[in-house]
Scaffold this motif. Structure first.
Motif, PDB file in Angstrom:
ATOM      1  N   GLY A  20       0.801  -1.214   0.000  1.00  0.00           N
ATOM      2  CA  GLY A  20       0.000   0.000   0.000  1.00  0.00           C
ATOM      3  C   GLY A  20       0.833   1.262   0.000  1.00  0.00           C
ATOM      4  N   SER A  21       0.241   2.349   0.485  1.00  0.00           N
ATOM      5  CA  SER A  21       0.920   3.648   0.485  1.00  0.00           C
ATOM      6  C   SER A  21       2.211   3.621   1.299  1.00  0.00           C
ATOM      7  CB  SER A  21      -0.015   4.725   1.045  1.00  0.00           C
ATOM      8  OG  SER A  21      -1.190   4.817   0.284  1.00  0.00           O
ATOM      9  N   ALA A  22       2.214   2.850   2.377  1.00  0.00           N
ATOM     10  CA  ALA A  22       3.418   2.760   3.208  1.00  0.00           C
ATOM     11  C   ALA A  22       4.592   2.207   2.407  1.00  0.00           C
ATOM     12  CB  ALA A  22       3.143   1.882   4.425  1.00  0.00           C
ATOM     13  N   SER A  23       4.307   1.262   1.535  1.00  0.00           N
ATOM     14  CA  SER A  23       5.355   0.696   0.690  1.00  0.00           C
ATOM     15  C   SER A  23       5.791   1.692  -0.377  1.00  0.00           C
ATOM     16  CB  SER A  23       4.850  -0.594   0.026  1.00  0.00           C
ATOM     17  OG  SER A  23       5.844  -1.159  -0.793  1.00  0.00           O
ATOM     18  N   VAL A  24       4.847   2.431  -0.944  1.00  0.00           N
ATOM     19  CA  VAL A  24       5.158   3.405  -1.987  1.00  0.00           C
ATOM     20  C   VAL A  24       6.095   4.492  -1.457  1.00  0.00           C
ATOM     21  CG1 VAL A  24       4.188   5.220  -3.445  1.00  0.00           C
ATOM     22  CG2 VAL A  24       3.034   3.006  -3.285  1.00  0.00           C
ATOM     23  N   VAL A  25       5.738   5.084  -0.319  1.00  0.00           N
ATOM     24  CA  VAL A  25       6.498   6.224   0.204  1.00  0.00           C
ATOM     25  C   VAL A  25       7.794   5.789   0.862  1.00  0.00           C
ATOM     26  CG1 VAL A  25       6.462   8.126   1.863  1.00  0.00           C
ATOM     27  CG2 VAL A  25       4.442   7.645   0.471  1.00  0.00           C
ATOM     28  N   TRP A  26       7.689   4.891   1.838  1.00  0.00           N
ATOM     29  CA  TRP A  26       8.880   4.532   2.609  1.00  0.00           C
ATOM     30  C   TRP A  26       9.776   3.560   1.870  1.00  0.00           C
ATOM     31  CZ3 TRP A  26       9.280   8.332   5.498  1.00  0.00           C
ATOM     32  CH2 TRP A  26       8.168   8.904   6.120  1.00  0.00           C
ATOM     33  N   GLY A  27       9.205   2.827   0.911  1.00  0.00           N
ATOM     34  CA  GLY A  27      10.046   2.004   0.049  1.00  0.00           C
ATOM     35  C   GLY A  27      10.974   2.867  -0.793  1.00  0.00           C
TER      36      GLY A  27
END
Length: 528
Positions: free
Chosen positions: A58-65
């Motif tokens: 999700g968004s957590a993977s998009v940004v912090w990835g």
């Protein structure tokens, strides 16, 4: 006069590295930064590949990835910048390996690195056409909801993208510096226009901060931790390819000083612009990941439509990344052909003499360019047999390039970081070890993970054919090694003419040149 002296010094340094300068140094530092930025094109690549990370964290993977990939790739770029400053040759990684590896293993290690690097660049060329064709299919789906995309539809668009890039490279070589300046201008303009437009259209109905920075979803079937790590593939794609500076280094003046700057700058700019743009997209997305992931128009176009509430407006905004990807495919093909040319020049490919020729009228390695284009089209045939072709092609490019980045850095670390000579760019010793080891660890982790299938359960259709592509490359390179390589390939020339090097270094650094007897490990790093 000064320019002529610098040009002579660059050619002398290249001659000392064992090669005659056959390519014109037509790229200014700004044009080369444009080429490198056009290849990374981070905000475009990241937004066009949202389908990689959204279902896998999700968004957590998009940004912090992206933050994770950015830090690790900056460490790798800084590590490679030292090599580029010491040995500014188009061979890049395989040449650096030949210089620093244990003498007995030089031919084999240089051979392996060269084949991996050539393969990675061919896969990266394929990724440009892949992303562009996906966006075009999404436009058709947005205007015609009953349209059912067939795999061969996207394959034909993919071929069109690559033929366009070939024509520009083959017949407009003298104009490439201007094309790259236009690329960076268009990219920055698109970044600003899209960001302002979607923010103003959505105001004040933005998604929550929780959705943008913390929401985690997992639709892959893998455990949550593995799923998040698989989502790093998006960030890896958006930031890979910065060794383009090395493979084009014989076409810029003052190479050993300007090259390292450009390599680091392009990764830093890519990380910053990519982070800002992804955060903007997530805030204006509407806050429903499920709808975005499942949209036949694709995540990026669906988000633009959610923000503008107008199909024509969304498609107009999409023209920016779509044309950026045309620039990127052209620039990546330029670099791939130069890498292929450099490796052939050192005898690393079948029919090396043929692929190492520079066309006398067009001024570029046309045979290597043709080989790159043909292999890219063949590689794209994965489209026709796999529903996860997107992941396979992206994985192949990110993994292969990552491995080629880590090999010279790892060999240098195993020998106490003492193999590089005095040079213009030197990292402080403590930071150098940190950057080297973090970069190597990142490559090891991602190399293992990115050959995983993107979802479970695994079927013949959705498996990650990246591993098959690597097996084919391994078989061909191994056969070629035993047929020709082990007898005739000695790697690039690494014994430098002392008189030539003295002349070059005297010109470039004057009285500021480091004492060769002084350990490079004792010098704090800066670009001079």
């Amino acid at each position: 006069m000064t320019q002529n002296l610098q040009s002579n010094a660059d050619e002398l340094q290249l001659e000392a590295l064992g090669h005659k300068g056959e390519l014109k140094r037509a790229f200014t530092p700004l044009a080369m930064l444009g080429l490198a930025f056009a290849i990374l094109n981070s905000w475009t690549a990241l937004s066009a590949s949202l389908s990689l990370a959204l279902p896998s964290g999700g968004s957590a993977s998009v940004v912090w990835g992206l933050v994770t990939a950015g830090i690790c790739n900056l460490c790798l770029a800084a590590s490679l910048a030292e090599f580029l400053s010491a040995y500014p040759t188009a061979g890049g990684q395989y040449h650096w390996v030949a210089v620093i590896a244990w003498k007995r293993w030089v031919p084999l290690l240089s051979w392996i690195t060269g084949w991996i690097n050539v393969s990675g660049w061919i896969a990266l060329v394929a990724s440009g056409g892949l992303l562009g064709s996906q966006l075009i299919v999404g436009v058709i789906s947005l205007f015609n909801p009953t349209y059912t995309p067939e795999r061969w539809h996207q394959f034909l668009i993919y071929i069109g993208y690559n033929i366009f890039a070939f024509i520009i490279n083959a017949f407009m070589n003298a104009s490439l510096p201007y094309v790259n300046k236009a690329a960076i201008t268009w990219s920055i303009l698109g970044f600003v226009v899209i960001s302002i437009t979607v923010l103003s259209c959505t105001s004040p109905n933005y998604a929550s901060g929780y959705f943008v920075f913390r929401q985690f979803i997992n639709e892959t079937g893998w455990p949550d931790g593995i799923a998040w790590l698989l989502g790093l593939l998006q960030g890896g794609l958006g930031l890979t390819g910065y060794d383009a500076v090395a493979h084009m280094i014989e076409e810029i003046p003052n190479a050993s000083i300007e090259g390292p700057k450009i390599m680091i700058y392009c990764v830093a700019i890519g990380t910053f612009t990519g982070f800002v743009f992804l955060v903007v997209l997530l805030f204006v997305s509407g806050g429903n990941s499920e709808d975005i992931i499942s949209s036949p128009a694709g995540p990026l176009l669906q988000i633009l439509y959610n923000a503008t509430q107008n199909r024509a407006g969304a498609v107009c905004l999409l023209m920016f990344p779509l044309i950026c990807l045309l620039f990127a495919t052209t620039s990546i093909m330029t670099t791939s052909s130069r890498m292929t040319y450099a490796f052939a020049r050192d005898g690393g490919l079948p029919a090396s003499r043929f692929f190492a020729k520079v066309h006398p009228k067009l001024g570029q390695p046309l045979n290597s360019l043709l080989l790159t284009t043909i292999l890219v089209i063949i590689f794209g045939c994965i489209f026709l047999g796999s529903s996860s072709a997107f992941n396979a092609i992206i994985s192949a490019s990110v993994v292969a390039l990552g491995v080629s980045y880590a090999i010279p850095v790892a060999i240098n670390c195993l020998q106490g970081r003492k193999k590089l000579p005095p040079r213009a760019f030197v990292l402080p010793n403590a930071f150098a070890w940190f950057a080297n080891l973090l970069g190597i660890a990142y490559v090891i982790v991602t190399t293992v993970l990115f050959v995983f299938p993107p979802e479970l359960p695994v079927t013949a259709s959705n498996m990650n054919y990246c591993i098959v592509a690597f097996a084919i490359i391994l078989i061909i390179s191994t056969v070629q090694w035993f047929v020709d390589g082990r007898k005739n390939f000695t790697g690039p020339r690494t014994e430098m003419g002392l008189e030539i090097l003295d002349a070059v270094k005297s010109h470039q650094h004057g009285s500021d040149l480091e004492d060769p007897k002084k350990s490079t490990e004792e010098t704090d790093g800066q670009i001079v």
